[in-house]
Design a protein around this motif. Structure first.
Motif, PDB file in Angstrom:
ATOM      1  N   ASP A  30      -3.640  14.182   5.639  1.00  0.00           N
ATOM      2  CA  ASP A  30      -3.659  14.535   7.065  1.00  0.00           C
ATOM      3  C   ASP A  30      -3.993  16.018   7.273  1.00  0.00           C
ATOM      4  OD1 ASP A  30      -2.772  11.942   7.437  1.00  0.00           O
ATOM      5  OD2 ASP A  30      -0.667  12.529   7.638  1.00  0.00           O
ATOM      6  N   THR A  65       0.650  19.465  10.079  1.00  0.00           N
ATOM      7  CA  THR A  65       1.968  19.628   9.438  1.00  0.00           C
ATOM      8  C   THR A  65       2.547  18.295   8.943  1.00  0.00           C
ATOM      9  OG1 THR A  65       2.979  19.486  11.619  1.00  0.00           O
ATOM     10  CG2 THR A  65       2.589  21.697  10.759  1.00  0.00           C
ATOM     11  N   ILE A  66       1.743  17.247   8.991  1.00  0.00           N
ATOM     12  CA  ILE A  66       2.248  15.952   8.502  1.00  0.00           C
ATOM     13  C   ILE A  66       1.744  15.765   7.062  1.00  0.00           C
ATOM     14  CG2 ILE A  66       2.341  13.448   8.916  1.00  0.00           C
ATOM     15  CD1 ILE A  66       1.883  14.032  11.892  1.00  0.00           C
ATOM     16  N   VAL A  96       1.218   8.885  -0.050  1.00  0.00           N
ATOM     17  CA  VAL A  96       1.791   9.870  -0.975  1.00  0.00           C
ATOM     18  C   VAL A  96       3.319   9.822  -0.921  1.00  0.00           C
ATOM     19  CG1 VAL A  96      -0.161  11.461  -1.169  1.00  0.00           C
ATOM     20  CG2 VAL A  96       1.436  11.723   0.742  1.00  0.00           C
ATOM     21  N   CYS A 139       3.209  14.411  16.091  1.00  0.00           N
ATOM     22  CA  CYS A 139       4.156  15.485  16.406  1.00  0.00           C
ATOM     23  C   CYS A 139       3.551  16.342  17.506  1.00  0.00           C
ATOM     24  CB  CYS A 139       4.525  16.314  15.183  1.00  0.00           C
ATOM     25  SG  CYS A 139       3.174  17.045  14.322  1.00  0.00           S
ATOM     26  N   PRO A 174       0.847  -1.207   0.000  1.00  0.00           N
ATOM     27  CA  PRO A 174       0.000   0.000   0.000  1.00  0.00           C
ATOM     28  C   PRO A 174       0.875   1.247   0.000  1.00  0.00           C
ATOM     29  CG  PRO A 174      -0.499  -1.443   1.885  1.00  0.00           C
ATOM     30  CD  PRO A 174       0.792  -1.925   1.298  1.00  0.00           C
ATOM     31  N   THR A 188      -0.991  10.694   4.076  1.00  0.00           N
ATOM     32  CA  THR A 188      -2.420  10.355   4.063  1.00  0.00           C
ATOM     33  C   THR A 188      -2.783   9.679   5.391  1.00  0.00           C
ATOM     34  OG1 THR A 188      -1.979   8.132   3.208  1.00  0.00           O
ATOM     35  CG2 THR A 188      -2.390   9.872   1.576  1.00  0.00           C
ATOM     36  N   ILE A 190      11.021   4.436   5.521  1.00  0.00           N
ATOM     37  CA  ILE A 190      10.904   3.046   5.058  1.00  0.00           C
ATOM     38  C   ILE A 190      11.591   2.938   3.705  1.00  0.00           C
ATOM     39  CG2 ILE A 190       9.227   1.302   4.316  1.00  0.00           C
ATOM     40  CD1 ILE A 190       7.370   2.504   6.418  1.00  0.00           C
ATOM     41  N   SER A 200       5.514  10.051   1.477  1.00  0.00           N
ATOM     42  CA  SER A 200       6.235  11.079   2.253  1.00  0.00           C
ATOM     43  C   SER A 200       7.134  10.475   3.323  1.00  0.00           C
ATOM     44  CB  SER A 200       5.254  12.081   2.883  1.00  0.00           C
ATOM     45  OG  SER A 200       4.419  11.450   3.818  1.00  0.00           O
ATOM     46  N   THR A 232      12.207  15.834   0.515  1.00  0.00           N
ATOM     47  CA  THR A 232      12.648  15.151   1.728  1.00  0.00           C
ATOM     48  C   THR A 232      11.617  14.077   2.094  1.00  0.00           C
ATOM     49  OG1 THR A 232      13.128  15.493   4.072  1.00  0.00           O
ATOM     50  CG2 THR A 232      11.557  16.992   3.103  1.00  0.00           C
ATOM     51  N   LEU A 276       9.040   7.489   2.404  1.00  0.00           N
ATOM     52  CA  LEU A 276       9.610   6.354   1.665  1.00  0.00           C
ATOM     53  C   LEU A 276      10.857   6.714   0.883  1.00  0.00           C
ATOM     54  CD1 LEU A 276       6.469   4.860  -0.153  1.00  0.00           C
ATOM     55  CD2 LEU A 276       7.536   4.007   1.943  1.00  0.00           C
ATOM     56  N   ILE A 303      -5.352  -0.367   4.505  1.00  0.00           N
ATOM     57  CA  ILE A 303      -6.274   0.388   5.381  1.00  0.00           C
ATOM     58  C   ILE A 303      -7.174   1.219   4.480  1.00  0.00           C
ATOM     59  CG2 ILE A 303      -6.410   2.213   7.137  1.00  0.00           C
ATOM     60  CD1 ILE A 303      -3.491   1.324   7.931  1.00  0.00           C
TER      61      ILE A 303
HETATM   62  C1  LIG Z   1       8.361  17.565   5.355  1.00  0.00           C
HETATM   63  C2  LIG Z   1       7.930  16.316   6.105  1.00  0.00           C
HETATM   64  C3  LIG Z   1       7.554  16.404   7.442  1.00  0.00           C
HETATM   65  C4  LIG Z   1       7.151  15.263   8.141  1.00  0.00           C
HETATM   66  N1  LIG Z   1       6.781  15.401   9.447  1.00  0.00           N
HETATM   67  C5  LIG Z   1       6.328  14.320  10.129  1.00  0.00           C
HETATM   68  C6  LIG Z   1       5.887  14.448  11.488  1.00  0.00           C
HETATM   69  O1  LIG Z   1       5.907  15.525  12.072  1.00  0.00           O
HETATM   70  N2  LIG Z   1       5.440  13.336  12.108  1.00  0.00           N
HETATM   71  C7  LIG Z   1       5.386  12.119  11.502  1.00  0.00           C
HETATM   72  O2  LIG Z   1       4.948  11.148  12.121  1.00  0.00           O
HETATM   73  N3  LIG Z   1       5.809  11.971  10.223  1.00  0.00           N
HETATM   74  C8  LIG Z   1       6.258  13.024   9.518  1.00  0.00           C
HETATM   75  N4  LIG Z   1       6.675  12.881   8.223  1.00  0.00           N
HETATM   76  C9  LIG Z   1       6.710  11.527   7.611  1.00  0.00           C
HETATM   77  C10 LIG Z   1       5.433  11.130   6.855  1.00  0.00           C
HETATM   78  O3  LIG Z   1       4.723  12.246   6.395  1.00  0.00           O
HETATM   79  C11 LIG Z   1       4.513  10.248   7.729  1.00  0.00           C
HETATM   80  O4  LIG Z   1       5.150   9.066   8.125  1.00  0.00           O
HETATM   81  C12 LIG Z   1       3.211   9.891   6.994  1.00  0.00           C
HETATM   82  O5  LIG Z   1       2.339   9.290   7.924  1.00  0.00           O
HETATM   83  C13 LIG Z   1       3.411   8.961   5.803  1.00  0.00           C
HETATM   84  O6  LIG Z   1       2.186   8.940   5.084  1.00  0.00           O
HETATM   85  P1  LIG Z   1       2.112   8.583   3.530  1.00  0.00           P
HETATM   86  O7  LIG Z   1       0.664   8.548   3.185  1.00  0.00           O
HETATM   87  O8  LIG Z   1       2.980   9.470   2.735  1.00  0.00           O
HETATM   88  O9  LIG Z   1       2.682   7.090   3.541  1.00  0.00           O
HETATM   89  P2  LIG Z   1       3.808   6.489   2.591  1.00  0.00           P
HETATM   90  O10 LIG Z   1       5.081   7.229   2.790  1.00  0.00           O
HETATM   91  O11 LIG Z   1       3.298   6.361   1.207  1.00  0.00           O
HETATM   92  O12 LIG Z   1       3.959   5.036   3.240  1.00  0.00           O
HETATM   93  C14 LIG Z   1       4.446   4.905   4.561  1.00  0.00           C
HETATM   94  C15 LIG Z   1       4.032   3.517   5.110  1.00  0.00           C
HETATM   95  O13 LIG Z   1       2.628   3.486   5.288  1.00  0.00           O
HETATM   96  C16 LIG Z   1       2.068   2.375   4.577  1.00  0.00           C
HETATM   97  N5  LIG Z   1       0.742   2.778   4.084  1.00  0.00           N
HETATM   98  C17 LIG Z   1       0.431   3.904   3.395  1.00  0.00           C
HETATM   99  N6  LIG Z   1      -0.895   3.903   3.112  1.00  0.00           N
HETATM  100  C18 LIG Z   1      -1.400   2.749   3.614  1.00  0.00           C
HETATM  101  C19 LIG Z   1      -2.698   2.145   3.610  1.00  0.00           C
HETATM  102  N7  LIG Z   1      -3.768   2.747   3.039  1.00  0.00           N
HETATM  103  N8  LIG Z   1      -2.845   0.929   4.204  1.00  0.00           N
HETATM  104  C20 LIG Z   1      -1.797   0.315   4.787  1.00  0.00           C
HETATM  105  N9  LIG Z   1      -0.556   0.829   4.820  1.00  0.00           N
HETATM  106  C21 LIG Z   1      -0.362   2.037   4.244  1.00  0.00           C
HETATM  107  C22 LIG Z   1       3.065   2.096   3.451  1.00  0.00           C
HETATM  108  O14 LIG Z   1       2.941   0.760   2.986  1.00  0.00           O
HETATM  109  C23 LIG Z   1       4.369   2.362   4.160  1.00  0.00           C
HETATM  110  O15 LIG Z   1       4.728   1.229   4.919  1.00  0.00           O
HETATM  111  C24 LIG Z   1       7.097  14.001   7.492  1.00  0.00           C
HETATM  112  C25 LIG Z   1       7.461  13.905   6.139  1.00  0.00           C
HETATM  113  C26 LIG Z   1       7.874  15.056   5.454  1.00  0.00           C
HETATM  114  C27 LIG Z   1       8.229  14.914   4.000  1.00  0.00           C
END
Ligand SMILES: Cc1cc2nc3c(=O)[nH]c(=O)nc-3n(C[C@H](O)[C@H](O)[C@H](O)COP(=O)(O)OP(=O)(O)OC[C@H]3O[C@@H](n4cnc5c(N)ncnc54)[C@H](O)[C@@H]3O)c2cc1C
Length: 306
Positions: free
Chosen positions: A99, A118-119, A58, A133, A55, A122, A300, A60, A213, A62, A177
């Motif tokens: 988020d 600020t996260i 966006v 945070c 899965p 998704t 990750i 963020s 980043t 990876l 999810i």
């Molecule tokens: C500028 C910046 C600031 C950030 N600040 C924070 C912060 O303050 N706090 C924080 O916790 N993180 C932060 N992050 C990290 C990131 O945004 C979080 O970890 C976020 O929750 C990842 O969400 P994503 O949808 O991009 O998941 P992805 O990066 O696409 O995937 C992350 C993980 O989630 C799993 N996943 C994604 N969607 C699903 C789904 N529907 N079902 C099952 N599994 C799924 C993926 O398989 C993977 O294992 C930051 C990132 C950036 C770039």
């Protein structure tokens, strides 16, 4: 290759570099965007293959390696996964909702999910990572989660069943999810708006949020005793250890340790995933040499090296 006749889109060898925040990464062998939950269930129950399911939110959090992912990458998009709706005193959100949008909508309804503002991910990614945070985490507000298993079965789990920990959850392997339900504290909408404005300002001052980043590269080592005494536990900050190891601003290929926040890696000059991962590994090595502490990746890393 025969795929079931789904309503959404399936593509082969879809480049993931445009879809990750770091703008690196090779292709997904199979890439599926379901139209809705029924479509997702139908696909997973009828498409049995030897590829794992990955899965994708966006991207963020990876680093997708340059050789791509030998998996079925599933990305939830479109209105059927982006809803944010009040259900009694709870807020139900599709796993594809951003988020930041959830935080804003919650605030309009007088509910405090401001830490999500600020996260950049998704809701699916936030639950999977127990994102958080400013001292608040998904674990504090999650009531229940709906997911679709590798076999296409829908399951509804209590938050306690997925055992959320520091950047950790126990989501069944290959499950996607689709929804999360939150019980957020009530607060004045105007106060929440101001709180989020301040949080955004602070973040922009302290983090390279407009660069390529993936957020914090390493977890903060917690429970570490600098004196070796079990009653002397303190939380170490990864950025401080990285600074002490002299790595702030260090460059490798097109990758750089951010000058603004040393626990952030940035893709400054067309870095490859290899550059970024190598730089991360070098940071771990230098920190280990300097302080004896082994940093654990928060980002990750998936896929195959080229
Ligand atoms: C500028 C910046 C600031 C950030 N600040 C924070 C912060 O303050 N706090 C924080 O916790 N993180 C932060 N992050 C990290 C990131 O945004 C979080 O970890 C976020 O929750 C990842 O969400 P994503 O949808 O991009 O998941 P992805 O990066 O696409 O995937 C992350 C993980 O989630 C799993 N996943 C994604 N969607 C699903 C789904 N529907 N079902 C099952 N599994 C799924 C993926 O398989 C993977 O294992 C930051 C990132 C950036 C770039």
């Amino acid at each position: 290759m025969d795929f079931p006749p789904v309503k959404g889109n399936i593509s082969l060898n879809r480049g993931l570099n445009e879809l990750t925040w770091l703008r690196v990464g090779g292709p997904a062998r199979t890439f599926f965007q379901p139209r809705d939950k029924l479509d997702l269930k139908y696909f997973l129950s009828s498409y049995q293959c030897d590829q794992p399911i990955f899965p994708f939110g966006v991207g963020s959090n990876l680093i997708v390696r340059d050789g791509g992912i030998n998996a079925v990458v599933i990305k939830l998009g479109g209105a059927s996964f982006n809803y944010i709706e009040k259900r009694g005193k709870f807020l139900a959100c599709g796993a594809g909702a951003l988020d930041s949008r959830v935080a804003i909508r919650a605030a309009e309804l007088g509910l405090d999910l401001s830490f999500l503002r600020t996260i950049p991910g998704t809701i699916g990614g936030a639950v999977s990572m127990n994102a958080g945070c400013y001292g608040s985490y998904i674990k504090d507000v999650l009531v229940e989660v709906t997911l679709v298993t590798r076999d296409g079965l829908e399951m509804r789990l209590d938050a306690s069943e997925i055992k959320l920990g520091y950047r950790f959850s126990c989501i069944p392997e290959g499950a996607v999810i689709t929804e999360a339900v939150f019980d957020a504290p009530s607060r004045d909408a105007g106060c929440l708006k101001n709180k989020m404005k301040n949080q955004l300002e602070t973040r922009n001052k302290t983090q390279p949020a407009t660069e390529r980043t993936a957020g914090s590269t390493f977890k903060n080592p917690s429970g570490f005793s600098s004196t070796g005494r079990p009653d002397d536990l303190n939380e170490m900050k990864a950025w401080k250890l990285i600074d002490e190891a002299g790595m702030r601003g260090f460059e490798l290929g097109g990758a750089k340790v951010s000058e603004k926040h040393s626990n952030f890696l940035i893709n400054q000059k067309n870095a490859t995933a290899f550059d970024l991962e190598e730089l991360g590994n070098l940071m771990r090595k230098k920190v280990l040499q300097k302080s004896g502490i082994e940093l654990q990746w928060e980002i990750i890393r998936v896929g195959i090296k080229k």
